[in-house]
Design an enzyme around this catalytic site. Sequence first.
Site, mmCIF file in Angstrom:
data_model
loop_
_atom_site.group_PDB
_atom_site.id
_atom_site.type_symbol
_atom_site.label_atom_id
_atom_site.label_comp_id
_atom_site.label_asym_id
_atom_site.label_seq_id
_atom_site.Cartn_x
_atom_site.Cartn_y
_atom_site.Cartn_z
ATOM 1 N N TYR A 183 -11.147 -22.395 -21.080
ATOM 2 C CA TYR A 183 -10.020 -21.499 -21.387
ATOM 3 C C TYR A 183 -8.806 -22.316 -21.843
ATOM 4 O O TYR A 183 -8.193 -22.022 -22.872
ATOM 5 C CB TYR A 183 -9.664 -20.654 -20.164
ATOM 6 C CG TYR A 183 -8.448 -19.777 -20.404
ATOM 7 C CD1 TYR A 183 -8.528 -18.660 -21.223
ATOM 8 C CD2 TYR A 183 -7.207 -20.088 -19.834
ATOM 9 C CE1 TYR A 183 -7.410 -17.863 -21.465
ATOM 10 C CE2 TYR A 183 -6.082 -19.294 -20.078
ATOM 11 C CZ TYR A 183 -6.197 -18.189 -20.890
ATOM 12 O OH TYR A 183 -5.089 -17.405 -21.136
ATOM 13 N N LYS B 295 -6.926 -22.238 -25.557
ATOM 14 C CA LYS B 295 -5.511 -21.924 -25.752
ATOM 15 C C LYS B 295 -4.790 -23.100 -26.424
ATOM 16 O O LYS B 295 -3.858 -22.905 -27.201
ATOM 17 C CB LYS B 295 -4.863 -21.527 -24.421
ATOM 18 C CG LYS B 295 -5.351 -20.165 -23.934
ATOM 19 C CD LYS B 295 -4.985 -19.057 -24.911
ATOM 20 C CE LYS B 295 -5.601 -17.724 -24.645
ATOM 21 N NZ LYS B 295 -5.221 -16.667 -25.560
HETATM 22 N N1 LIG Z 1 -2.604 -12.466 -17.892
HETATM 23 C C1 LIG Z 1 -2.176 -13.714 -17.885
HETATM 24 O O1 LIG Z 1 -1.822 -14.275 -16.838
HETATM 25 C C2 LIG Z 1 -2.091 -14.478 -19.182
HETATM 26 C C3 LIG Z 1 -1.399 -15.710 -19.209
HETATM 27 C C4 LIG Z 1 -1.310 -16.412 -20.395
HETATM 28 C C5 LIG Z 1 -1.903 -15.927 -21.545
HETATM 29 N N2 LIG Z 1 -2.590 -14.740 -21.495
HETATM 30 C C6 LIG Z 1 -3.231 -14.289 -22.731
HETATM 31 O O2 LIG Z 1 -2.744 -12.987 -23.047
HETATM 32 C C7 LIG Z 1 -3.748 -12.265 -23.750
HETATM 33 C C8 LIG Z 1 -3.908 -10.899 -23.100
HETATM 34 O O3 LIG Z 1 -4.242 -11.094 -21.733
HETATM 35 P P1 LIG Z 1 -4.152 -9.915 -20.660
HETATM 36 O O4 LIG Z 1 -3.815 -10.541 -19.371
HETATM 37 O O5 LIG Z 1 -3.315 -8.813 -21.190
HETATM 38 O O6 LIG Z 1 -5.695 -9.488 -20.614
HETATM 39 P P2 LIG Z 1 -6.380 -8.122 -20.109
HETATM 40 O O7 LIG Z 1 -5.452 -7.277 -19.327
HETATM 41 O O8 LIG Z 1 -7.669 -8.560 -19.508
HETATM 42 O O9 LIG Z 1 -6.666 -7.356 -21.494
HETATM 43 C C9 LIG Z 1 -7.550 -7.911 -22.427
HETATM 44 C C10 LIG Z 1 -7.700 -6.956 -23.591
HETATM 45 O O10 LIG Z 1 -8.613 -7.558 -24.503
HETATM 46 C C11 LIG Z 1 -9.748 -6.704 -24.694
HETATM 47 N N3 LIG Z 1 -10.934 -7.542 -24.823
HETATM 48 C C12 LIG Z 1 -11.473 -8.361 -23.888
HETATM 49 N N4 LIG Z 1 -12.602 -8.918 -24.361
HETATM 50 C C13 LIG Z 1 -12.755 -8.440 -25.628
HETATM 51 C C14 LIG Z 1 -13.737 -8.623 -26.630
HETATM 52 N N5 LIG Z 1 -14.799 -9.408 -26.423
HETATM 53 N N6 LIG Z 1 -13.597 -7.975 -27.806
HETATM 54 C C15 LIG Z 1 -12.530 -7.155 -28.020
HETATM 55 N N7 LIG Z 1 -11.581 -6.939 -27.112
HETATM 56 C C16 LIG Z 1 -11.686 -7.578 -25.932
HETATM 57 C C17 LIG Z 1 -9.781 -5.817 -23.436
HETATM 58 O O11 LIG Z 1 -10.414 -4.561 -23.648
HETATM 59 P P3 LIG Z 1 -12.019 -4.366 -23.440
HETATM 60 O O12 LIG Z 1 -12.342 -4.995 -22.128
HETATM 61 O O13 LIG Z 1 -12.244 -2.896 -23.513
HETATM 62 O O14 LIG Z 1 -12.637 -5.079 -24.594
HETATM 63 C C18 LIG Z 1 -8.292 -5.617 -23.206
HETATM 64 O O15 LIG Z 1 -7.792 -4.617 -24.065
HETATM 65 C C19 LIG Z 1 -5.008 -13.128 -23.710
HETATM 66 O O16 LIG Z 1 -5.139 -13.818 -24.924
HETATM 67 C C20 LIG Z 1 -4.734 -14.120 -22.589
HETATM 68 O O17 LIG Z 1 -5.422 -15.326 -22.761
HETATM 69 C C21 LIG Z 1 -2.693 -14.010 -20.344
#
Ligand SMILES: NC(=O)c1ccc[n+]([C@@H]2O[C@H](COP(=O)([O-])OP(=O)(O)OC[C@H]3O[C@@H](n4cnc5c(N)ncnc54)[C@H](OP(=O)(O)O)[C@@H]3O)[C@@H](O)[C@H]2O)c1
Length: 269
Positions: A157, A161
């Site tokens: 991961y 990133k």
């Molecule tokens: N949360 C954190 O702490 C954090 C920190 C730093 C960066 N980020 C980054 O922020 C971004 C969003 O994270 P989040 O925390 O909002 O994640 P999340 O709540 O898990 O949401 C992920 C979204 O992506 C979709 N998704 C997952 N796998 C997919 C696939 N194979 N194809 C198409 N859609 C897919 C999911 O819907 P489905 O499951 O229906 O596909 C959902 O809409 C990511 O890039 C993550 O790396 C997050």
Amino acid sequence: MKDIYSGKKILVTGASSGIGLEFARILNKYDCTLILAARSRETLEKTKQSLSMNGLAKISCFNVNLSRLEELETFYHSLEEKNLIPDILINNAGKQNYGYFHKLKWQDEYNQIILNCLAPIFLIHKIVPNMLKNNYGKILNVGSVAGTMPGPFFATYAATKAFINSFSQSLSGEINNQNIQCTCLLPGVTNTNNFWDLPVLKEKIGDVSRFTSAYNVATYGLRLLEQNKEYGVCGLSNKTTQFIKRFTPLKLLNFALKKHNYSNLLEPK
Ligand SMILES: NC(=O)c1ccc[n+]([C@@H]2O[C@H](COP(=O)([O-])OP(=O)(O)OC[C@H]3O[C@@H](n4cnc5c(N)ncnc54)[C@H](OP(=O)(O)O)[C@@H]3O)[C@@H](O)[C@H]2O)c1
């Protein structure tokens, strides 16, 4: 917020939960076309229904697994056919696997790399020519502070990133001008339940509600886009960590991060 959105076609990947859903909610205040992508048709439809009741945007949903290269191609062709090539692309969908690298399933690691690295740059590669033709386009890539340092127990991961952080900076050097912009948003741990929805991660992270909200992260990201910024670390504590990290030897950093990231529920080595 500055309105750079009205009249634009805006694609948000991973728009059905977490940060992506917050992007969609905020952008729904504008008279734009929102193109929402995620895997679950049902969740997307629910998202569309609730957004349609409360906003101005026209909404199109695409259920697509962005970890599958063949679905990516089909997805892009559908966008072309429906005249929905976006003016603004928000590459947000992403996932993290957690555990000893050698213990994680190879297929899951592979899917993570496709989703976090190849899918965003595939879309960029397809869409940038259109942006150049129109002399307008904005790209917001969701990277992470995890990509700026070692990530023991989520090595792949962190590497994905680092890839997207670095790619974004290089691309912005190539294409940015007044009208065309590639921006990278680097959140730290954010309060999004799905992302942390594994027992081993829950044990590690505890109650996610104490972290920055997805709304704050999305708002910050859009502000970067509006201000034509190339890069932005979200939150004071993350900015401070970035500063301290510069003066910390790798061995010490890895020692601290290994301790910090370790979960009692990890399988033995
Ligand atoms: N949360 C954190 O702490 C954090 C920190 C730093 C960066 N980020 C980054 O922020 C971004 C969003 O994270 P989040 O925390 O909002 O994640 P999340 O709540 O898990 O949401 C992920 C979204 O992506 C979709 N998704 C997952 N796998 C997919 C696939 N194979 N194809 C198409 N859609 C897919 C999911 O819907 P489905 O499951 O229906 O596909 C959902 O809409 C990511 O890039 C993550 O790396 C997050």
